[in-house]
Design a protein around this motif. Structure first.
Motif, PDB file in Angstrom:
ATOM      1  N   TYR A 454       0.884  -1.473  -0.142  1.00 38.54           N
ATOM      2  CA  TYR A 454       0.228   0.517  -0.358  1.00 38.54           C
ATOM      3  C   TYR A 454       0.576   1.041   0.261  1.00 38.54           C
ATOM      4  CZ  TYR A 454      -3.830  -3.414   0.479  1.00 38.54           C
ATOM      5  OH  TYR A 454      -5.146  -4.345   0.818  1.00 38.54           O
ATOM      6  N   SER A 457       1.697   1.388  -3.996  1.00 35.50           N
ATOM      7  CA  SER A 457       1.504   2.659  -4.370  1.00 35.50           C
ATOM      8  C   SER A 457       0.570   2.993  -3.956  1.00 35.50           C
ATOM      9  CB  SER A 457      -1.030   1.438  -3.872  1.00 35.50           C
ATOM     10  OG  SER A 457      -0.491   0.171  -4.714  1.00 35.50           O
ATOM     11  N   GLN A 460       3.247   5.329  -5.829  1.00 39.03           N
ATOM     12  CA  GLN A 460       3.388   5.579  -7.473  1.00 39.03           C
ATOM     13  C   GLN A 460       1.253   6.317  -8.068  1.00 39.03           C
ATOM     14  OE1 GLN A 460       5.371   3.584  -9.984  1.00 39.03           O
ATOM     15  NE2 GLN A 460       6.072   3.113  -7.731  1.00 39.03           N
ATOM     16  N   GLU A 461       0.866   6.539  -6.856  1.00 41.27           N
ATOM     17  CA  GLU A 461      -0.348   7.081  -7.167  1.00 41.27           C
ATOM     18  C   GLU A 461       0.376   8.646  -6.959  1.00 41.27           C
ATOM     19  OE1 GLU A 461      -3.836   5.680  -5.646  1.00 41.27           O
ATOM     20  OE2 GLU A 461      -3.116   3.682  -6.122  1.00 41.27           O
TER      21      GLU A 461
ATOM     22  N   LYS B 141       1.482   0.138 -12.211  1.00 44.93           N
ATOM     23  CA  LYS B 141       0.365   0.594 -11.341  1.00 44.93           C
ATOM     24  C   LYS B 141       0.418   1.840 -12.296  1.00 44.93           C
ATOM     25  CE  LYS B 141       1.944  -1.628  -6.491  1.00 44.93           C
ATOM     26  NZ  LYS B 141       1.734  -1.800  -5.541  1.00 44.93           N
ATOM     27  N   ARG B 147      -2.813  -0.252 -17.162  1.00 48.41           N
ATOM     28  CA  ARG B 147      -3.757  -0.745 -16.300  1.00 48.41           C
ATOM     29  C   ARG B 147      -4.896   0.214 -15.817  1.00 48.41           C
ATOM     30  NH1 ARG B 147      -3.194   0.585 -10.049  1.00 48.41           N
ATOM     31  NH2 ARG B 147      -4.913   0.638  -9.208  1.00 48.41           N
TER      32      ARG B 147
END
Lengths: 502, 286
Positions: A454, A457, A460-461, B141, B147
Motif C-alpha cells: 500500500y 501504491s 506510485q499514485e 501500477k 492499468r
C-alpha cells in the motif's frame, strides 16, 4: 564475544515457560498458515528455477565494466552510509539516556532503508545523497542503541578509579571506551556487512548499485547475467574480512564519497515543497476541514492500513517460526559435534549464501519462479534469517564441550545440544522478530499485500500524504513488536546478547 | 573520533554541493518495457536531439513510472516520454508544462487483454464473462494501457473492482513482463499495451500457441512527450518549439521502429482530458 551463559541450568519452571511460549508461537503460526495464501501459481515453476540454476553455473562476465561499476557503487554507498550512521550513532549513544533521543532512535530505525529511500527520492531525486541517507539514518538509530548498550556493559571499575577532577571527555575516552572497544569494532564490522546488503537492495528503487543491474537482468530473463552479479556479491560478502582491514578502513571511508557517481543535481526547493505541501493530508491541503480529514484518515485506515497490517502480521508469524525451524535444522551443518571438517566447510558455504542474500532479493527471485502468494516471502524470510541464526547457534555449539561418552547422532542432537542451545536460540529469534516484521512490510513492494504494497501504491499514485501515514503505522507496528519481544525475553530470562542485534 | 566525524561531515557537504557545469537537457521515460531496449532506444533519441538542438542531451533511466514523474516534477529532467496517465499526473504537478508531441498511433491507442491457452478463452468482441474468477495481471501500477484503461473496462463490464472479478490480481511491472507471466501461466490472463504486443510478436519473441489476444479495448490517447514550462528561460527563447519540431521531424525509420511508432505528431494537453477523467473516476488522482 558471547558472554558465558547460565541458561544450561534450566529450572523446571523456566523450562515449562520456555516450552509453553515456543508451542504458543508454533500454534499461532499454524493458524496463520491455515488462512494464508501459499499457492504456487506458476504452471512450470521448476523450469524457470532450472533456467536460473543454469544461469548461476554459466555466469556471464562479458560486461566486466558494468558489473565492476555496480560493485564499486555498492561498496561506496555502504561505506559512506555506515560511516555516517556509525558517527552519528556514537554521538547519540552518549546521550542515549534521554528519553527523547531513545524515542527518536527507535522511530528512525523502525523504518526500513527502502522506505527511507522512497521518501528521499521524492525531493533529492536520483542523487547519491538519497542512497547515503537511506542507509545512514536507520543505521544511526541502531548504532546509537547498540553502542550505548555496549558502553553500559563495559567494566565500570576504570571509571570509578580515575582521579578526581579528570575531564568528562578524557575519562570517557580513557576509562570507558577501551574496555568496550573490541565490541564496538566487531559490531560495526557486522553492520558493514548489513550495509552492503542494504546498499545492493537500494538498486531496486533506482540507486546505481548491484540491485539495479540485478533487477534489470532478472526482469528480462538474462539469468547468466543474474548469476554473474549474484556470484560477485557472494564473494564480496564472503571475503569481507580479507579486504576490510582495520588500517584500510579510513582509506575506504575517505575514497568512497567520490565513487558514488553524480546522479542528478538536487533542487532545494523540492525539499521545502515536500514538507510543506506533499505530505500534508489532501483534505487539509485543499482546505476541506477536519471532518474531511477524519473521513480521509478512516478510509485509509480501513481500506489499506488494516488489511496491510493483518497480512504483515500473519506473514511475520509464519516466517518467524519458519526461521526457527531452519535454524535448528541447519546449525548442525557447521557444528563440530555433528560434522567433520570438510562437511562443515560446505555447511559454512551454504549458510553464508543464505545469510548474505538479502531477503528482498531472495523473495524477488522466488516470486518470479512460483508466482504471487505468501509462499515466496515466507521461504525467503525463513532461509535468510534461519541462515543467520543457524550460523550463530552453530558457532556457539562449537564452544561447548561434551562428555567423552556423550550420545551420538539424533540423541546427541535432541538431548545434549539443542536443550543447551535453546535459550540463546530463542533470544536470537526474538531479536529477529522485529527485523522479520520490518522486512515483511517491505516485501509488499514486490506485490504481496503487506503494508509495503500500500505504501508503494500510494507512492506510485504520487500521494505522499497517504504513503507517510502508512509508513508511520508500519514503524509503530515494529516498535510494538520490539517491545513485546523485549518483554518476552525478560520473562523467559533470556540473557542479553549485544552482537546479535539486527 | 570527533575529528573523524567532522571530516565525514565535510565530505558529505562536498557531496551535496550541486555539480556546476553547462546545463545539459536531461530527459527520462517511463520504464514500460525491457530496460535494455529502452536504453538503446533513448540513447539514440538523445544523440538525435543533441544534434538537432545543438546542446548536450542526457537520458536517465528510472525504475518506476512514479520515479519518472517525480524527476520531471523536481526539475531534474526537463523532458519526458510519458504514458497517458503519468503525463496527466506530471502536468498537474508542474504548472505550465505541456504535452509536445505524440506518436501517430498514440491518438488511437488500445489495450489488449491476453489469456493463456489453458483457459480456453477465445478472441471475442467483448470481455468474456468466463474470465471471472481467473487470475489476472496488470502491468505497472501507474500504466495507462496496462492499468488505467483495463481497470476502467473491467469495471464497466462487470460493475465490480478487479479484486472482486478475479481470484488474484497482480502488477507485473511492465508490458514485456506481462507477456512473460501469461505465457508461462503464472497468471491466466493479463492486459497490456497493444504496440508492445504487436512488436514482440513480430520479433518472434512470443509463443502464440501458449498465449493469445482475447479482447481489445476501444481507442484512447496514450504516450506523449511532455516538456516543462520553464525550458525557454533555461535554454533560450523558442527552445520548446525547437524541441517539438525536432520530435515531429524525427524520420529515421530505425529509430521510429524502436518505439514502435510510424512518426510523431504535435499534441496538446487537451488531448488527454479523457484520460484525466478516467483516472479521477478510478480515484487514481485527486
Amino acid at each position: 564475544m558471547f558472554r558465558s551463559s547460565s541458561d544450561t541450568a534450566h529450572s523446571g519452571l523456566r523450562r515449562s515457560a520456555t516450552v509453553r511460549t515456543s508451542l504458543g508461537f508454533v500454534g499461532v503460526a499454524l493458524l496463520c498458515l491455515a488462512i494464508a495464501d501459499i499457492q504456487v501459481t506458476t504452471v512450470a515453476p521448476w523450469r524457470e528455477l532450472g533456467r536460473l540454476v543454469i544461469g548461476l553455473v554459466t555466469p556471464d562476465f562479458s560486461d566486466p565494466a558494468s558489473i565492476g561499476t555496480a560493485l564499486m557503487r555498492t561498496v561506496a554507498f555502504a561505506f559512506v552510509g555506515v560511516a555516517l550512521g556509525a558517527s552519528a550513532g556514537f554521538l547519540l549513544a552518549l546521550v542515549f539516556h534521554l528519553r527523547a533521543v531513545r524515542t527518536l532512535c527507535a522511530f528512525v530505525r523502525a523504518i526500513h532503508e527502502l522506505f527511507w529511500a522512497l521518501i528521499f527520492l521524492q525531493f533529492f531525486g536520483l542523487h547519491p545523497l538519497t542512497g547515503v541517507l537511506a542507509i545512514a539514518l536507520p543505521y544511526a538509530g541502531v548504532f546509537a542503541k547498540v553502542y550505548s548498550e555496549i558502553l553500559d556493559e563495559a567494566d565500570p571499575l576504570p571509571m570509578q578509579v580515575v582521579p578526581a577532577g579528570t575531564g568528562l571527555i578524557s575519562s570517557f575516552l580513557f576509562a570507558r571506551v577501551p574496555d568496550a572497544w573490541q565490541h564496538l569494532v566487531s559490531y560495526t564490522a557486522y553492520r558493514l556487512e548489513c550495509g552492503l546488503r542494504s546498499s545492493a537492495v537500494l538498486g531496486f528503487v533506482g540507486m546505481p548499485t548491484l540491485g539495479f543491474a540485478l533487477q534489470s537482468s532478472f526482469a528480462q530473463g538474462y539469468y547468466s547475467e543474474v548469476g554473474a552479479l549474484l556470484l560477485v556479491f557472494f564473494v564480496l560478502i564472503a571475503t569481507l574480512r580479507f579486504w576490510v582491514r582495520p588500517w584500510l578502513v579510513p582509506l575506504y571511508v575517505v575514497v568512497s564519497p567520490f565513487l558514488l557517481g553524480n546522479g542528478l543535481p538536487i533542487m532545494w526547493g523540492n525539499v521545502t515543497r515536500f514538507f510543506t505541501e506533499d505530505i500534508v493530508p489532501a483534505p487539509l491541503r485543499h482546505g476541506e476541514g477536519w471532518a474531511a480529514l477524519w473521513h480521509w484518515f478512516s478510509d485509509l485506515l480501513l481500506t489499506e492500513a488494516l488489511p496491510g497490517l493483518w497480512t504483515t502480521v500473519v506473514l511475520t508469524q509464519i516466517a518467524l517460526v519458519g526461521t526457527g525451524v531452519i535454524a535448528l535444522l541447519t546449525f548442525p551443518l557447521i557444528s563440530r559435534h555433528f560434522t567433520t571438517r570438510p562437511g562443515s566447510m560446505l555447511g559454512h558455504v551454504a549458510l553464508v549464501v543464505a545469510r548474505s542474500t538479502p531477503e528482498y532479493l531472495l523473495a524477488y527471485v522466488l516470486l518470479q519462479l512460483w508466482g504471487p502468494s505468501m509462499l515466496p516471502a515466507i521461504v525467503a524470510l525463513a532461509l535468510h534469517n534461519g541462515g543467520i541464526i543457524g550460523h550463530l547457534i552453530g558457532r556457539r555449539s562449537n564452544e561447548m564441550t561434551l562428555r567423552l561418552d556423550a550420545s551420538r547422532g539424533v540423541d546427541r542432537y535432541a538431548y545434549e545440544i539443542v536443550p543447551r542451545l535453546y535459550g540463546p536460540f530463542l533470544a536470537f529469534l526474538f531479536y529477529r522478530w522485529e527485523i522479520i516484521m520490518r522486512e515483511t512490510a517491505i516485501l509488499g513492494i514486490l506485490g504481496i499485500a503487506t503494508l509495503g504494497f500500500y505504501v508503494d501504491s500510494a507512492i506510485q499514485e504520487l500521494r505522499f500524504d497517504r504513503a507517510l501515514v502508512l509508513i508511520v503505522i508500519t514503524a509503530l507496528l515494529n516498535i510494538g513488536v520490539d517491545s513485546v519481544a523485549r518483554a518476552l525475553r525478560r520473562r523467559l530470562r533470556l540473557r542479553h546478547m549485544v552482537n546479535c542485534e539486527p | 573520533m570527533f575529528k573523524d566525524t567532522l571530516r565525514k561531515l565535510m565530505l558529505t557537504l562536498a557531496l551535496v554541493a550541486p555539480v556546476a557545469a553547462a546545463e545539459p537537457l536531461v530527459f527520462t521515460a517511463i520504464p514500460d518495457q525491457d530496460e535494455t531496449k529502452l536504453r538503446e532506444r533513448f540513447q539514440k533519441v538523445a544523440d538525435y536531439l543533441a544534434e538537432e538542438l545543438d546542446t548536450e542531451v542526457r537520458f536517465v533511466p528510472v525504475k518506476s513510472y512514479a520515479a519518472a514523474v517525480t524527476a520531471f516534477r523536481n526539475n531534474q529532467v526537463q523532458l519526458a516520454w510519458f504514458g497517458g496517465l503519468s503525463g496527466v499526473q506530471a502536468r498537474q504537478l508542474v504548472p505550465g508544462s505541456e504535452a509536445l508531441a505524440q506518436g501517430v498511433e498514440d491518438a488511437q491507442f488500445r489495450t489488449y487483454f491476453i489469456a493463456h491457452e489453458s483457459t480456453g478463452l477465445e478472441a471475442s468482441d467483448q470481455l468474456p464473462e468466463s474470465i471471472q474468477g481467473m487470475t489476472f495481471t496488470f502491468g505497472s501500477k501507474g500504466s495507462t494501457s496496462g492499468r488505467l484503461m483495463p481497470e476502467y473496462y473491467i469495471r464497466q463490464q462487470f460493475d465490480a473492482s478487479p479484486e472482486e472479478v478475479f481470484s488474484r490480481v497482480g502488477f507485473s511491472g511492465n508490458h514485456s513482463r506481462t507477456i512473460d507471466l501469461v505465457e508461462s501461466g503464472t497468471y491466466q490472463t493479463g492486459a497490456l499495451n497493444f504496440a508492445v504486443w504487436e512488436s514482440e510478436v513480430a520479433a518472434g519473441n512470443v509463443n502464440t500457441d501458449a498465449v493469445k489476444v482475447i479482447w481489445e479495448t476501444p481507442t484512447y490517447a496514450d504516450y506523449q512527450w511532455t516538456i516543462r514550462g520553464d525550458v525557454d528561460e533555461r535554454f533560450g527563447a523558442g527552445f520548446k518549439e525547437r524541441v517539438r519540431k525536432a520530435l515531429v521531424n524525427m524520420d529515421d525509420p530505425k529509430l521510429l521502429a524502436s518505439f514502435p511508432r510510424e512518426g510523431f505528431i504535435p499534441a496538446s494537453n487537451d488531448d488527454y482530458q479523457g484520460i484525466r477523467d478516467t483516472a479521477q473516476a478510478l480515484d487514481l488522482i485527486d
